[in-house]
Design a protein around this motif. Structure first.
Motif, PDB file in Angstrom:
ATOM      1  N   GLN A  24       0.838  -1.198   0.000  1.00 35.20           N
ATOM      2  CA  GLN A  24       0.000   0.000   0.000  1.00 35.20           C
ATOM      3  C   GLN A  24       0.876   1.252   0.000  1.00 35.20           C
ATOM      4  O   GLN A  24       0.598   2.216  -0.711  1.00 35.20           O
TER       5      GLN A  24
ATOM      6  N   LEU B 212       0.590   3.940  -2.881  1.00 34.67           N
ATOM      7  CA  LEU B 212       0.124   5.287  -2.538  1.00 34.67           C
ATOM      8  C   LEU B 212       1.211   6.339  -2.722  1.00 34.67           C
ATOM      9  O   LEU B 212       0.907   7.492  -3.039  1.00 34.67           O
TER      10      LEU B 212
ATOM     11  N   VAL C  59       0.846   7.209  -6.283  1.00 32.37           N
ATOM     12  CA  VAL C  59      -0.343   8.052  -6.476  1.00 32.37           C
ATOM     13  C   VAL C  59      -0.066   9.464  -5.977  1.00 32.37           C
ATOM     14  O   VAL C  59      -0.445  10.443  -6.619  1.00 32.37           O
ATOM     15  N   TYR C  60       0.616   9.582  -4.850  1.00 39.57           N
ATOM     16  CA  TYR C  60       0.962  10.890  -4.295  1.00 39.57           C
ATOM     17  C   TYR C  60       1.787  11.714  -5.295  1.00 39.57           C
ATOM     18  O   TYR C  60       1.684  12.947  -5.335  1.00 39.57           O
TER      19      TYR C  60
ATOM     20  N   TYR D   3      -5.245   2.848 -12.955  1.00 32.48           N
ATOM     21  CA  TYR D   3      -4.733   1.929 -11.934  1.00 32.48           C
ATOM     22  C   TYR D   3      -3.620   1.077 -12.543  1.00 32.48           C
ATOM     23  O   TYR D   3      -2.619   0.782 -11.891  1.00 32.48           O
TER      24      TYR D   3
ATOM     25  N   ASN E  28      -5.842   1.906  -2.935  1.00 30.70           N
ATOM     26  CA  ASN E  28      -6.470   3.226  -2.985  1.00 30.70           C
ATOM     27  C   ASN E  28      -7.828   3.239  -2.307  1.00 30.70           C
ATOM     28  O   ASN E  28      -8.221   4.243  -1.726  1.00 30.70           O
TER      29      ASN E  28
ATOM     30  N   ASN F  38      -7.124   3.959   1.183  1.00 31.21           N
ATOM     31  CA  ASN F  38      -6.263   5.131   1.369  1.00 31.21           C
ATOM     32  C   ASN F  38      -6.750   5.929   2.588  1.00 31.21           C
ATOM     33  O   ASN F  38      -7.847   6.455   2.567  1.00 31.21           O
TER      34      ASN F  38
ATOM     35  N   PRO G 119      -7.260  10.480   1.791  1.00 33.09           N
ATOM     36  CA  PRO G 119      -7.780  11.010   0.528  1.00 33.09           C
ATOM     37  C   PRO G 119      -7.609  12.518   0.485  1.00 33.09           C
ATOM     38  O   PRO G 119      -7.446  13.159   1.520  1.00 33.09           O
TER      39      PRO G 119
ATOM     40  N   CYS H 198      -6.128   9.853  -4.649  1.00 30.35           N
ATOM     41  CA  CYS H 198      -6.704   8.682  -5.310  1.00 30.35           C
ATOM     42  C   CYS H 198      -7.793   9.089  -6.307  1.00 30.35           C
ATOM     43  O   CYS H 198      -8.138   8.304  -7.192  1.00 30.35           O
TER      44      CYS H 198
ATOM     45  N   TYR I 193     -14.879   5.700  -5.665  1.00 33.55           N
ATOM     46  CA  TYR I 193     -14.319   6.712  -4.782  1.00 33.55           C
ATOM     47  C   TYR I 193     -15.016   6.552  -3.444  1.00 33.55           C
ATOM     48  O   TYR I 193     -16.236   6.679  -3.354  1.00 33.55           O
TER      49      TYR I 193
END
Length: 174
Positions: free
Chosen positions: A91, A95, A98-99, A109, A129, A132, A135, A140, A153
């Motif tokens: 994770q 993440l 994604v950040y 994805y 995500n 996460n 958020p 995400c 979401y």
């Protein structure tokens, strides 16, 4: 050697365009962002971290300030630290990728799965995500399906919130 439990500070950011938020941080950085009406889930998350929790708006103020600016369209990047150590290894890897997605841009994805060296793990990236804990800060909402459409979401308002965030950032959604 003595064990010192993780200490978490909890505060609020109210009256945002997306509603009231609860923010949690450790001495190492941000730990969680959650909608106020999901506060029980936030408390459960913090409990799983085996942390002591203290209400402290003063400690949370830098996070509140920057998140408030972001939600008003006045900030693109966050300068505060994130406590990555609260996340499990996969994770964390997903993440962090994604950040790194720039403001106003979107990836799939599958793109993230390739970036982190697990090209077939796009569902696992989706799961990372979906869970996460930060958020908005770990964006995400900037992830879409391979079909170019918005998918999933977990924040308040679901896909409408995801779409609002992307439009606020000026992302092009097909």
């Amino acid at each position: 050697m003595t064990f010192s439990p993780l200490k978490i500070y909890l505060g609020e950011l109210n009256n945002t365009p997306l509603g009231d938020l609860r923010i949690a941080a450790s001495d190492l950085g941000l730990v969680a962002v959650e909608w106020a009406d999901s506060q029980p889930e936030l408390i459960q998350h913090l409990f799983r971290l085996k942390a002591t929790v203290e209400q402290n708006q003063k400690v949370i103020h830098p996070y509140v300030k920057e998140l408030g600016e972001y939600l008003k369209g006045k900030r693109r990047d966050f300068t505060f630290e994130i406590d990555w150590g609260i996340l499990k290894p996969f994770q964390q890897k997903a993440l962090q990728a994604v950040y790194a997605i720039p403001y106003g841009e979107i990836l799939t994805y599958a793109d993230v799965a390739v970036q982190i060296g697990h090209p077939h793990a796009y569902r696992a990236v989706g799961r990372a995500n979906a869970t996460n804990p930060m958020p908005l800060v770990i964006p995400c909402h900037r992830l879409i399906g391979k079909d170019g459409k918005l998918h999933g979401y977990g924040g308040k308002g679901g896909l409408k919130t995801k779409e609002w965030l992307l439009k606020m950032e000026g992302a092009v959604i097909t």
